[in-house]
Design a protein around this motif. Sequence first.
Motif, PDB file in Angstrom:
ATOM      1  N   ALA A  21    -106.993 -54.674 -16.784  1.00  0.00           N
ATOM      2  CA  ALA A  21    -107.970 -53.681 -17.236  1.00  0.00           C
ATOM      3  C   ALA A  21    -109.302 -53.938 -16.548  1.00  0.00           C
ATOM      4  O   ALA A  21    -109.528 -55.001 -15.963  1.00  0.00           O
ATOM      5  CB  ALA A  21    -108.136 -53.765 -18.758  1.00  0.00           C
ATOM      6  N   GLU A  22    -110.200 -52.939 -16.629  1.00  0.00           N
ATOM      7  CA  GLU A  22    -111.509 -53.130 -16.028  1.00  0.00           C
ATOM      8  C   GLU A  22    -112.250 -54.248 -16.739  1.00  0.00           C
ATOM      9  O   GLU A  22    -112.003 -54.534 -17.921  1.00  0.00           O
ATOM     10  CB  GLU A  22    -112.308 -51.830 -16.075  1.00  0.00           C
ATOM     11  N   ALA A  23    -113.178 -54.888 -16.017  1.00  0.00           N
ATOM     12  CA  ALA A  23    -113.949 -55.988 -16.584  1.00  0.00           C
ATOM     13  C   ALA A  23    -115.425 -55.623 -16.565  1.00  0.00           C
ATOM     14  O   ALA A  23    -115.925 -55.035 -15.598  1.00  0.00           O
ATOM     15  CB  ALA A  23    -113.713 -57.256 -15.776  1.00  0.00           C
ATOM     16  N   GLU A  24    -116.119 -55.963 -17.648  1.00  0.00           N
ATOM     17  CA  GLU A  24    -117.556 -55.701 -17.726  1.00  0.00           C
ATOM     18  C   GLU A  24    -118.305 -56.975 -17.388  1.00  0.00           C
ATOM     19  O   GLU A  24    -118.080 -58.037 -17.992  1.00  0.00           O
ATOM     20  CB  GLU A  24    -117.942 -55.199 -19.116  1.00  0.00           C
ATOM     21  N   LEU A  25    -119.239 -56.885 -16.420  1.00  0.00           N
ATOM     22  CA  LEU A  25    -119.958 -58.053 -15.915  1.00  0.00           C
ATOM     23  C   LEU A  25    -121.445 -57.737 -15.824  1.00  0.00           C
ATOM     24  O   LEU A  25    -121.835 -56.582 -15.637  1.00  0.00           O
ATOM     25  CB  LEU A  25    -119.455 -58.437 -14.514  1.00  0.00           C
ATOM     26  N   PRO A  26    -122.296 -58.779 -15.919  1.00  0.00           N
ATOM     27  CA  PRO A  26    -123.711 -58.565 -15.597  1.00  0.00           C
ATOM     28  C   PRO A  26    -123.840 -58.203 -14.118  1.00  0.00           C
ATOM     29  O   PRO A  26    -123.103 -58.712 -13.278  1.00  0.00           O
ATOM     30  CB  PRO A  26    -124.353 -59.933 -15.886  1.00  0.00           C
ATOM     31  N   VAL A  27    -124.753 -57.313 -13.805  1.00  0.00           N
ATOM     32  CA  VAL A  27    -124.960 -56.922 -12.411  1.00  0.00           C
ATOM     33  C   VAL A  27    -125.628 -58.083 -11.673  1.00  0.00           C
ATOM     34  O   VAL A  27    -126.760 -58.465 -12.014  1.00  0.00           O
ATOM     35  CB  VAL A  27    -125.833 -55.660 -12.315  1.00  0.00           C
ATOM     36  N   PRO A  28    -124.952 -58.680 -10.672  1.00  0.00           N
ATOM     37  CA  PRO A  28    -125.538 -59.855 -10.016  1.00  0.00           C
ATOM     38  C   PRO A  28    -126.489 -59.537  -8.884  1.00  0.00           C
ATOM     39  O   PRO A  28    -127.173 -60.438  -8.380  1.00  0.00           O
ATOM     40  CB  PRO A  28    -124.299 -60.584  -9.493  1.00  0.00           C
ATOM     41  N   GLY A  29    -126.537 -58.290  -8.435  1.00  0.00           N
ATOM     42  CA  GLY A  29    -127.395 -57.955  -7.305  1.00  0.00           C
ATOM     43  C   GLY A  29    -127.156 -56.524  -6.873  1.00  0.00           C
ATOM     44  O   GLY A  29    -126.731 -55.675  -7.662  1.00  0.00           O
ATOM     45  N   ARG A  30    -127.374 -56.265  -5.595  1.00  0.00           N
ATOM     46  CA  ARG A  30    -127.188 -54.923  -5.051  1.00  0.00           C
ATOM     47  C   ARG A  30    -125.789 -54.823  -4.442  1.00  0.00           C
ATOM     48  O   ARG A  30    -125.440 -55.592  -3.555  1.00  0.00           O
ATOM     49  CB  ARG A  30    -128.236 -54.649  -3.976  1.00  0.00           C
ATOM     50  N   PRO A  31    -124.949 -53.886  -4.909  1.00  0.00           N
ATOM     51  CA  PRO A  31    -123.604 -53.780  -4.351  1.00  0.00           C
ATOM     52  C   PRO A  31    -123.663 -53.269  -2.911  1.00  0.00           C
ATOM     53  O   PRO A  31    -124.363 -52.292  -2.615  1.00  0.00           O
ATOM     54  CB  PRO A  31    -122.913 -52.783  -5.274  1.00  0.00           C
ATOM     55  N   VAL A  32    -122.930 -53.951  -2.017  1.00  0.00           N
ATOM     56  CA  VAL A  32    -122.921 -53.537  -0.608  1.00  0.00           C
ATOM     57  C   VAL A  32    -121.546 -53.078  -0.140  1.00  0.00           C
ATOM     58  O   VAL A  32    -121.443 -52.374   0.864  1.00  0.00           O
ATOM     59  CB  VAL A  32    -123.444 -54.661   0.308  1.00  0.00           C
ATOM     60  N   ALA A  92    -113.298 -50.127  -4.950  1.00  0.00           N
ATOM     61  CA  ALA A  92    -113.109 -49.045  -5.927  1.00  0.00           C
ATOM     62  C   ALA A  92    -114.482 -48.642  -6.463  1.00  0.00           C
ATOM     63  O   ALA A  92    -115.464 -49.371  -6.310  1.00  0.00           O
ATOM     64  CB  ALA A  92    -112.195 -49.503  -7.068  1.00  0.00           C
ATOM     65  N   ALA A  93    -114.542 -47.485  -7.084  1.00  0.00           N
ATOM     66  CA  ALA A  93    -115.797 -46.997  -7.645  1.00  0.00           C
ATOM     67  C   ALA A  93    -116.222 -47.865  -8.832  1.00  0.00           C
ATOM     68  O   ALA A  93    -115.389 -48.305  -9.632  1.00  0.00           O
ATOM     69  CB  ALA A  93    -115.657 -45.548  -8.085  1.00  0.00           C
ATOM     70  N   LEU A  94    -117.524 -48.108  -8.951  1.00  0.00           N
ATOM     71  CA  LEU A  94    -118.079 -48.938 -10.017  1.00  0.00           C
ATOM     72  C   LEU A  94    -118.846 -48.072 -11.009  1.00  0.00           C
ATOM     73  O   LEU A  94    -119.450 -47.064 -10.635  1.00  0.00           O
ATOM     74  CB  LEU A  94    -119.025 -49.996  -9.428  1.00  0.00           C
ATOM     75  N   GLU A  95    -118.845 -48.482 -12.274  1.00  0.00           N
ATOM     76  CA  GLU A  95    -119.588 -47.761 -13.305  1.00  0.00           C
ATOM     77  C   GLU A  95    -120.665 -48.678 -13.864  1.00  0.00           C
ATOM     78  O   GLU A  95    -120.357 -49.765 -14.381  1.00  0.00           O
ATOM     79  CB  GLU A  95    -118.655 -47.292 -14.419  1.00  0.00           C
ATOM     80  N   PHE A  96    -121.920 -48.264 -13.770  1.00  0.00           N
ATOM     81  CA  PHE A  96    -123.047 -49.066 -14.209  1.00  0.00           C
ATOM     82  C   PHE A  96    -123.589 -48.544 -15.530  1.00  0.00           C
ATOM     83  O   PHE A  96    -123.722 -47.331 -15.728  1.00  0.00           O
ATOM     84  CB  PHE A  96    -124.168 -49.050 -13.163  1.00  0.00           C
ATOM     85  N   THR A  97    -123.889 -49.469 -16.435  1.00  0.00           N
ATOM     86  CA  THR A  97    -124.531 -49.133 -17.698  1.00  0.00           C
ATOM     87  C   THR A  97    -125.612 -50.169 -17.957  1.00  0.00           C
ATOM     88  O   THR A  97    -125.305 -51.335 -18.266  1.00  0.00           O
ATOM     89  CB  THR A  97    -123.533 -49.124 -18.867  1.00  0.00           C
ATOM     90  N   GLY A  98    -126.866 -49.765 -17.816  1.00  0.00           N
ATOM     91  CA  GLY A  98    -127.939 -50.728 -18.000  1.00  0.00           C
ATOM     92  C   GLY A  98    -127.814 -51.866 -16.994  1.00  0.00           C
ATOM     93  O   GLY A  98    -127.738 -51.651 -15.791  1.00  0.00           O
ATOM     94  N   GLY A  99    -127.761 -53.089 -17.514  1.00  0.00           N
ATOM     95  CA  GLY A  99    -127.660 -54.263 -16.647  1.00  0.00           C
ATOM     96  C   GLY A  99    -126.249 -54.750 -16.441  1.00  0.00           C
ATOM     97  O   GLY A  99    -126.045 -55.879 -15.973  1.00  0.00           O
ATOM     98  N   THR A 100    -125.254 -53.940 -16.811  1.00  0.00           N
ATOM     99  CA  THR A 100    -123.853 -54.357 -16.635  1.00  0.00           C
ATOM    100  C   THR A 100    -123.126 -53.394 -15.711  1.00  0.00           C
ATOM    101  O   THR A 100    -123.566 -52.270 -15.473  1.00  0.00           O
ATOM    102  CB  THR A 100    -123.116 -54.423 -17.991  1.00  0.00           C
ATOM    103  N   VAL A 101    -121.985 -53.880 -15.211  1.00  0.00           N
ATOM    104  CA  VAL A 101    -121.148 -53.074 -14.334  1.00  0.00           C
ATOM    105  C   VAL A 101    -119.701 -53.217 -14.769  1.00  0.00           C
ATOM    106  O   VAL A 101    -119.260 -54.296 -15.173  1.00  0.00           O
ATOM    107  CB  VAL A 101    -121.301 -53.502 -12.859  1.00  0.00           C
ATOM    108  N   ARG A 102    -118.968 -52.114 -14.726  1.00  0.00           N
ATOM    109  CA  ARG A 102    -117.536 -52.140 -15.017  1.00  0.00           C
ATOM    110  C   ARG A 102    -116.782 -52.167 -13.688  1.00  0.00           C
ATOM    111  O   ARG A 102    -116.889 -51.234 -12.892  1.00  0.00           O
ATOM    112  CB  ARG A 102    -117.130 -50.920 -15.845  1.00  0.00           C
ATOM    113  N   VAL A 103    -116.060 -53.269 -13.466  1.00  0.00           N
ATOM    114  CA  VAL A 103    -115.303 -53.464 -12.231  1.00  0.00           C
ATOM    115  C   VAL A 103    -113.845 -53.134 -12.524  1.00  0.00           C
ATOM    116  O   VAL A 103    -113.221 -53.769 -13.378  1.00  0.00           O
ATOM    117  CB  VAL A 103    -115.446 -54.911 -11.723  1.00  0.00           C
TER     118      VAL A 103
END
Length: 544
Positions: free
Chosen positions: A508-519, A523-534
């Motif tokens: 399943a997708e995993a929710e993580l703190p955003v560590p920086g700028r995605p380069v 797959a497409a990422l979903e951002f919510t506030g300071g977290t990202v769904r990978v």
Amino acid sequence: MTQDLAPSVRDAAAPAARRPEGWWRSAVIYQVYVRSFADSDGDGIGDLRGIRERLPHLASLGVDAVWLTPFYASPQADGGYDVADYRAVDPLFGDLSDADDLVREAHRLGLRVIVDIVPNHTSDRHVWFQAALADRAGGTARERYHFRPGKGAAGELPPNDWESVFGGPAWTRTVGPDGTPGEWYLHLFAPEQPDLNWDNPEVREEFDSVLRFWLDLGVDGFRIDVAHGMVKAPGLPDIGRKEQAKLIGAQVLPFFDQDGVHEIHRSWRRLLDSYEGERIGVAEAWAPTSERLALYVRPDELHQAFNFQFLTCAWGAGAMRTVIDESLAATCSVGAPTTWVLSNHDVVRHTTRYGGGERGLNRARAAALLMLALPGSAYVYQGEELGLPEVVELPDEVRQDPAFFRGDGQDGTRDGCRVPLPWSGEEAPYGFGPGGSWLPQPAEWRGLSAEAQSGDPRSTLELYRSALALRHELPGLGDGEMTWLEAPEGVLAFSRPGFVCTLNTGEAEAELPVPGRPVLATAALEFTGGTVRVPADSCVWWAV
């Protein structure tokens, strides 16, 4: 907010200049299986001129070097790994001038060239082995190989219980001119591949000469086939159990990974160091542990050794982290770079190993970003940049893998990863050459050709191009240090200077703190506030 980080399409260009340390420590090396890369003359078999004509593809991909499988004169009993003349090009692949042209053009494009050397065995058509067959038992011509009398009342049994990697006994009995059976000779692979006796000084002198021949032509190094197999245990003792040696395995066996091989590799390192331009040796060595493998890359031995533990690792964060830790610890202990590889010409392509279909492709793409983010050097097998799957439905009549014809040996499916590449067009052979192809290509490959994927930002080809460009641009990638980061179960996360990599191997997708700028992401990422769904089975690169 959803963000699709499909790779940008980059212009074709030669690779950027590498960091000042030894080039091999960070290099991405592309393996060309010569007969399946590109055909220039329409006989359905790839050749050296075809490779030269397609070198711009490798330059635009962004690799640093190309490794060529054997193109020497050979009866082709095992895809060229049965060499009859180490200084001649087989007419199937061209001639010596074609090899020279290829090396020069690769250098012009900023690519180094590594060639295979096959020192464990020759072809049975080699002049040395023909002389050995003509010699008497105990004659000097037989001392270059392993000839032994058989066991049993009339010598009718093999000299020991060793088995060939391809199945069946590792011994074949000779027949004299008068038709009477004679001594047996050792072949750890096919009967057409008799093992050389590296205790014989003539063997060592001959291979020194062969290496100098190709170094003088300008090659940048050698991939050493069966680098762990040249020395056998004294007395050729029985194993004492029925055990089939695996093509890529970790068994402790009296004919593999003997300590005596290291003296040979030390002498070859001295030879390589006597040439300008940082020429390298790469060991195809199978060892029981990462620690044993590291012995091949001590400072006075070879420069790299293939990391088969990583290749054979199952998909999953726990297993992958264990292999990565063990690999880095082993090579760090001797000051060598670690190598990473996902596929080659002897194993099922990792798109298929990881489950096949869309799931297998997603995992393969994610594994590629993981591999290219790890410290050290990486190997890319031809076609993996296209996301090619294994061809599993080949008719028996077209197969050529010698293991296929020896039912008690390997599974005989190596042909499936050797099907010629699709370059362009809607019908087979998809631009492989002006004729057909020596193995049939699936109809669905029309959508996987280099032409079909080039310029498509969501394609696997453009993912590789972007990843390799970033690997050159970001100072934290290549050789160096890494640090594991805390992550949810099923996720691998690690940092390198100015960089973070996150891989989700979970269901399943995993929710993580955003560590920086995605380069870059698979797959497409979903951002919510300071977290990202990978998403599951995906990997993301972050600039910090």
